[in-house]
Scaffold this motif. Structure first.
Motif, mmCIF file in Angstrom:
data_model
loop_
_atom_site.group_PDB
_atom_site.id
_atom_site.type_symbol
_atom_site.label_atom_id
_atom_site.label_comp_id
_atom_site.label_asym_id
_atom_site.label_seq_id
_atom_site.Cartn_x
_atom_site.Cartn_y
_atom_site.Cartn_z
ATOM 1 N N GLN A 1 -29.914 -18.719 -42.962
ATOM 2 C CA GLN A 1 -29.082 -19.559 -43.809
ATOM 3 C C GLN A 1 -27.811 -20.013 -43.096
ATOM 4 O OE1 GLN A 1 -27.822 -17.517 -47.348
ATOM 5 N NE2 GLN A 1 -27.021 -19.373 -48.312
ATOM 6 N N ASP A 2 -27.531 -21.293 -43.160
ATOM 7 C CA ASP A 2 -26.248 -21.877 -42.798
ATOM 8 C C ASP A 2 -25.682 -21.407 -41.452
ATOM 9 O OD1 ASP A 2 -24.041 -23.489 -43.146
ATOM 10 O OD2 ASP A 2 -23.097 -22.213 -44.655
ATOM 11 N N PRO A 3 -26.423 -21.588 -40.354
ATOM 12 C CA PRO A 3 -25.974 -21.053 -39.068
ATOM 13 C C PRO A 3 -24.693 -21.666 -38.511
ATOM 14 C CG PRO A 3 -27.912 -22.418 -38.762
ATOM 15 C CD PRO A 3 -27.717 -22.267 -40.238
ATOM 16 N N GLY B 1 -20.512 -19.319 -47.264
ATOM 17 C CA GLY B 1 -19.586 -18.215 -47.047
ATOM 18 C C GLY B 1 -19.925 -17.382 -45.825
ATOM 19 N N LEU B 2 -21.019 -17.730 -45.127
ATOM 20 C CA LEU B 2 -21.411 -16.987 -43.923
ATOM 21 C C LEU B 2 -20.623 -17.435 -42.696
ATOM 22 C CD1 LEU B 2 -25.282 -16.926 -44.428
ATOM 23 C CD2 LEU B 2 -23.714 -14.987 -44.631
ATOM 24 N N GLY B 3 -20.013 -18.614 -42.765
ATOM 25 C CA GLY B 3 -19.256 -19.133 -41.626
ATOM 26 C C GLY B 3 -20.173 -19.638 -40.530
ATOM 27 N N ASN B 4 -19.590 -20.031 -39.433
ATOM 28 C CA ASN B 4 -20.339 -20.539 -38.280
ATOM 29 C C ASN B 4 -20.764 -19.339 -37.426
ATOM 30 O OD1 ASN B 4 -21.314 -21.772 -35.992
ATOM 31 N ND2 ASN B 4 -19.444 -22.871 -35.519
ATOM 32 N N HIS C 1 -40.511 -21.445 -34.296
ATOM 33 C CA HIS C 1 -39.590 -21.347 -33.163
ATOM 34 C C HIS C 1 -38.324 -20.673 -33.673
ATOM 35 C CE1 HIS C 1 -41.380 -25.012 -30.826
ATOM 36 N NE2 HIS C 1 -42.260 -24.059 -31.039
ATOM 37 N N MET C 2 -38.029 -19.507 -33.125
ATOM 38 C CA MET C 2 -36.864 -18.750 -33.552
ATOM 39 C C MET C 2 -35.887 -18.619 -32.392
ATOM 40 S SD MET C 2 -38.913 -15.698 -35.496
ATOM 41 C CE MET C 2 -37.539 -15.041 -36.409
ATOM 42 N N THR C 3 -34.679 -19.130 -32.575
ATOM 43 C CA THR C 3 -33.605 -18.879 -31.631
ATOM 44 C C THR C 3 -32.805 -17.743 -32.243
ATOM 45 O OG1 THR C 3 -33.621 -21.200 -30.964
ATOM 46 C CG2 THR C 3 -31.691 -19.900 -30.352
ATOM 47 N N ILE C 4 -32.925 -16.568 -31.637
ATOM 48 C CA ILE C 4 -32.416 -15.327 -32.223
ATOM 49 C C ILE C 4 -31.050 -14.998 -31.623
ATOM 50 C CG2 ILE C 4 -32.906 -12.888 -32.630
ATOM 51 C CD1 ILE C 4 -35.934 -13.734 -31.969
ATOM 52 N N TYR C 5 -30.051 -14.949 -32.493
ATOM 53 C CA TYR C 5 -28.668 -14.674 -32.076
ATOM 54 C C TYR C 5 -28.356 -13.188 -32.239
ATOM 55 C CZ TYR C 5 -27.705 -19.612 -31.592
ATOM 56 O OH TYR C 5 -27.716 -20.909 -31.158
ATOM 57 N N PRO C 6 -27.595 -12.615 -31.309
ATOM 58 C CA PRO C 6 -27.314 -11.171 -31.336
ATOM 59 C C PRO C 6 -26.196 -10.820 -32.321
ATOM 60 C CG PRO C 6 -26.286 -12.138 -29.417
ATOM 61 C CD PRO C 6 -27.057 -13.245 -30.099
ATOM 62 N N THR C 7 -26.461 -11.102 -33.571
ATOM 63 C CA THR C 7 -25.502 -10.777 -34.625
ATOM 64 C C THR C 7 -26.269 -10.304 -35.846
ATOM 65 O OG1 THR C 7 -23.582 -11.618 -35.838
ATOM 66 C CG2 THR C 7 -25.414 -13.136 -35.587
ATOM 67 N N VAL C 8 -25.651 -9.419 -36.618
ATOM 68 C CA VAL C 8 -26.233 -8.920 -37.858
ATOM 69 C C VAL C 8 -25.311 -9.367 -38.982
ATOM 70 C CG1 VAL C 8 -26.876 -6.847 -39.162
ATOM 71 C CG2 VAL C 8 -27.292 -6.956 -36.694
ATOM 72 N N LEU C 9 -25.850 -10.112 -39.933
ATOM 73 C CA LEU C 9 -25.033 -10.695 -40.995
ATOM 74 C C LEU C 9 -25.001 -9.851 -42.268
ATOM 75 C CD1 LEU C 9 -26.105 -14.399 -40.489
ATOM 76 C CD2 LEU C 9 -23.946 -13.339 -39.809
ATOM 77 N N GLY C 10 -26.053 -9.109 -42.524
ATOM 78 C CA GLY C 10 -26.062 -8.225 -43.685
ATOM 79 C C GLY C 10 -26.373 -8.887 -45.011
ATOM 80 N N GLY D 1 -27.720 -13.004 -46.858
ATOM 81 C CA GLY D 1 -28.126 -14.386 -46.646
ATOM 82 C C GLY D 1 -29.627 -14.550 -46.765
ATOM 83 N N THR D 2 -30.070 -15.788 -46.809
ATOM 84 C CA THR D 2 -31.481 -16.108 -46.965
ATOM 85 C C THR D 2 -32.209 -15.871 -45.652
ATOM 86 O OG1 THR D 2 -30.886 -17.798 -48.578
ATOM 87 C CG2 THR D 2 -33.105 -17.922 -47.648
#
Length: 191
Positions: free
Chosen positions: A18-20, A27-30, A146-155, A157-158
């Motif tokens: 959601q909302d990358p 509310g997740l921000g960039n 196709h998944m571009t996987i970012y090294p962050t955990v958001l906790g 979101g969709t």
């Protein structure tokens, strides 16, 4: 040969899509902003778009894209290609699409997507649009993820895959990008 439907998402390690870039007021921000996918990441995005001749979006993603992309002109031509392509937005609430070459799909989206896939031509690419993806996955309409996987955990979101959805996918390609980002291509496992 029928078209392939490619789902292209930026995802966190915990599966949130959601909302990358923070344009959808979630509310997740960039959450992709602090990372640099590097030139290979740019190449992947361009290859993906140049293989397609239709873009399919959910309403929320469409509204974010339509408010930004028509005003962009990048040297690599990504925006020109995206702006000139045939585009569809799946929505039961949107009455008119104002972005060039965009039509609204309402009602039987699954049937409409089946009809688009039956045409000859390039890929159909879905950017983000998790609600739309959730409606298409159970019908077997997705050919690649196709998944571009970012090294962050958001906790929160969709997530890409809806609750209760189960499947086995095969890894088609895996590339390491900048800032610890990984690009993975998954395909439905052959029966």
């Amino acid at each position: 040969m029928p078209r392939k439907l490619v789902v292209s998402v930026y995802t966190s390690l915990d599966g949130v899509v959601q909302d990358p870039v923070g344009m959808e007021n979630s509310g997740l921000g960039n959450w992709t902003g602090p990372f640099d996918r590097g030139p290979e990441g740019d190449t992947i995005v361009h290859e993906e778009l140049w293989a397609a001749d239709i873009v399919l979006l959910g309403r929320v993603t469409y509204e974010a894209f339509a408010s930004t992309w028509p005003d962009i002109d990048d040297p690599a031509g990504f925006a020109r290609k995206l702006n000139s392509m045939r585009k569809y937005v799946a929505s039961n609430t949107l009455k008119e699409a104002t972005w060039t070459n965009t039509s609204v799909l309402s009602g039987g989206v699954v049937g409409a997507v089946r009809a688009l896939k039956a045409e000859r031509g390039g890929d159909i690419v879905i950017y983000g649009s998790p609600g739309l993806v959730h409606s298409l996955l159970p019908h077997g309409l997705v050919d690649k993820v196709h998944m571009t996987i970012y090294p962050t955990v958001l906790g929160r979101g969709t997530r890409l895959f809806p609750a209760g959805y189960a499947s086995i996918l095969e890894l088609g390609d895996l590339r390491r990008l900048g800032s610890g980002i990984v690009h993975a291509e998954y395909l439905p496992k052959a029966a």
